[in-house]
Scaffold this motif. Structure first.
Motif, short mmCIF file in Angstrom:
data_model
loop_
_atom_site.label_atom_id
_atom_site.label_comp_id
_atom_site.label_asym_id
_atom_site.label_seq_id
_atom_site.Cartn_x
_atom_site.Cartn_y
_atom_site.Cartn_z
N VAL A 187 0.84 -1.21 0.00
CA VAL A 187 0.00 0.00 0.00
C VAL A 187 0.87 1.26 0.00
CG1 VAL A 187 -1.74 1.30 1.30
CG2 VAL A 187 -1.94 -1.17 1.11
N SER A 208 2.61 1.46 -3.49
CA SER A 208 1.67 1.68 -4.60
C SER A 208 1.07 3.08 -4.53
CB SER A 208 0.58 0.61 -4.61
OG SER A 208 -0.15 0.65 -3.42
N SER A 209 0.95 3.67 -3.32
CA SER A 209 0.42 5.04 -3.24
C SER A 209 1.41 6.02 -3.87
CB SER A 209 0.09 5.42 -1.79
OG SER A 209 1.23 5.37 -1.01
N VAL A 257 0.87 5.69 -7.57
CA VAL A 257 -0.36 6.41 -7.95
C VAL A 257 -0.06 7.91 -8.10
CG1 VAL A 257 -2.65 7.14 -7.11
CG2 VAL A 257 -1.97 4.74 -6.94
N VAL A 272 -5.26 12.55 -4.29
CA VAL A 272 -5.77 11.23 -4.70
C VAL A 272 -4.94 10.11 -4.08
CG1 VAL A 272 -6.15 9.69 -6.68
CG2 VAL A 272 -6.77 12.10 -6.84
N SER A 273 -3.61 10.26 -4.09
CA SER A 273 -2.78 9.17 -3.56
C SER A 273 -2.93 9.05 -2.05
CB SER A 273 -1.31 9.36 -3.96
OG SER A 273 -0.88 10.62 -3.57
N ILE A 328 -5.71 9.77 -0.38
CA ILE A 328 -7.05 9.17 -0.19
C ILE A 328 -6.96 7.65 -0.46
CG2 ILE A 328 -9.41 9.04 -1.15
CD1 ILE A 328 -9.15 12.14 -1.56
N TYR A 329 -6.26 7.31 -1.55
CA TYR A 329 -6.03 5.89 -1.89
C TYR A 329 -5.37 5.17 -0.72
CZ TYR A 329 -3.25 2.05 -3.93
OH TYR A 329 -2.65 0.85 -4.18
N TYR A 330 -4.32 5.80 -0.18
CA TYR A 330 -3.56 5.20 0.92
C TYR A 330 -4.44 5.03 2.17
CZ TYR A 330 0.02 4.60 4.49
OH TYR A 330 0.77 4.12 5.53
N ILE A 371 -7.75 4.96 2.43
CA ILE A 371 -8.84 3.99 2.24
C ILE A 371 -8.30 2.57 2.45
CG2 ILE A 371 -10.34 2.93 0.48
CD1 ILE A 371 -10.85 5.77 -0.58
N PHE A 372 -7.14 2.27 1.85
CA PHE A 372 -6.56 0.94 2.03
C PHE A 372 -6.20 0.68 3.49
CE2 PHE A 372 -6.20 0.24 -2.45
CZ PHE A 372 -6.10 -1.13 -2.57
#
Lengths: 238, 104
Positions: free
Chosen positions: B67, B70-71, B74, B91-92, B94-96, B98-99
């Motif tokens: 995670v 990959s963030s 992203v 965005v990255s 938020i992605y991080y 959420i995971f």
């Protein structure tokens, strides 16, 4: 007369800086949050924003503090990162040469990336009287919002430490990597970054974080060498 | 710490003021100008690599490492495609998050 030559240019300078201020707001906020993580007090966080007033240098300083780097490594890296300001200073200097030492000192203090981006478009076409006020307006607006956002970032992260339990430590590498990608303008920059990155990976164990300095110097040297080679190739083909 | 901050302030002011205060008595050589242009991306990269190595060595599970890394990917892809720092960071993160909240 005063309105025409002082307040209006100052307002125009601040207004022209507004889009860049909006872009810098998240950075101020993140800087404040990272400063909490690095163990800085509210006073130290605000003092750094007030008297250093250099986004990249402040980010790098708090990043190095969290890696337990020595003060000499932090000072050396900050100096290296800020050396791009020499370019700004050299460019702006002829437009400010008519001002007294006090004015030139104030305007030099606030010569950030954002301020340079704004004033470099305005100075060549401006008159001698209004240009100092225009630049001052740009600097004051940027400085004021930088203080507000970095303080708010610090207060929010110290009041809500759960932000770090969720892993805000990843915010700094994300921010720095994004900034780096924007700066990858050609093959020489890419090679410089790749060389520095690979060397940094293998030299993190060196004492006093010397790996940081060594990797930076090697990366810059690679970029410089390739840049000169590209220039000489261009010279041969033309 | 206060001494370090004052030192940083002096160093920063020095680089910004050198040519402005010298008033045309100094000029930067072309070679120095070229070398300086590589400083920001190089130093930023070195800090990213050092920080990520430290995160990789301290964090536990393979999923957490995936995670984290990959963030970063992203963020790099978004900023490369859209040239927007704000979008990439938002965005990255938020992605991080959420995971981190939902998966780990």
């Amino acid at each position: 007369m005063q309105m025409e030559h002082r307040i209006l240019p100052m307002y125009a300078g601040a207004k022209a800086t507004l889009p860049l201020i909006i872009g810098a707001i998240p950075f101020g906020f993140i800087y404040g949050a990272l400063a909490t993580q690095s163990g800085l007090s509210l006073f130290e966080t605000c003092l750094m924003s007030m008297i250093v007033f250099a986004g990249s240098a402040q980010f790098i300083a708090v990043g190095l503090l969290s890696l337990d780097a020595s003060p000499w490594v932090i000072a050396g890296t900050v100096f290296l990162v800020n050396m791009r300001h020499l370019l700004y200073s050299a460019w702006v200097a002829p437009y400010l040469s008519h001002l007294n030492l006090g004015w030139r000192s104030v305007l030099a203090f606030g010569l950030t990336d954002e301020v340079f981006a704004v004033v470099s478009q305005h100075l060549p076409s401006s008159d001698k009287i209004s240009r100092a006020w225009y630049m001052f307006g740009s600097i004051f607006a940027m400085w004021f919002f930088w203080q507000c956002t970095s303080t708010l970032g610090y207060l929010a992260s110290s009041e809500f430490p759960i932000m770090f339990e969720l892993g805000l430590e990843i915010a700094m590498p994300i921010t720095f990597l994004s900034m780096t990608v924007l700066l990858l303008k050609d093959n020489a920059t890419f090679a410089a970054v790749a060389a520095a990155g690979v060397l940094a990976f293998y030299t993190t164990g060196l004492p006093y974080q010397l790996g940081l300095c060594l990797s930076s110097v090697v990366g810059i040297t690679v970029g410089f060498y390739l840049d000169k080679r590209n220039q000489s190739k261009k010279g041969q083909t033309t | 710490m206060i001494t370090l901050i004052i030192g940083m302030a002096i160093l920063t002011f020095f680089t910004r003021a050198l040519f402005i205060l010298a008033n045309d008595k100094l000029r930067l050589s072309k070679n120095v100008t070229i070398a300086l242009s590589y400083t920001p991306p190089v130093v930023l990269t070195v800090i990213v690599v050092t920080t990520m190595k430290s995160i990789a060595q301290s964090d536990g599970s393979l999923l957490e490492l995936f995670v984290s890394f990959s963030s970063l990917l992203v963020a790099a892809l978004i900023v490369y495609r859209f040239r927007s720092l704000f979008m990439a960071i938002s965005v990255s993160l938020i992605y991080y998050l959420i995971f981190k909240v939902l998966v780990i």
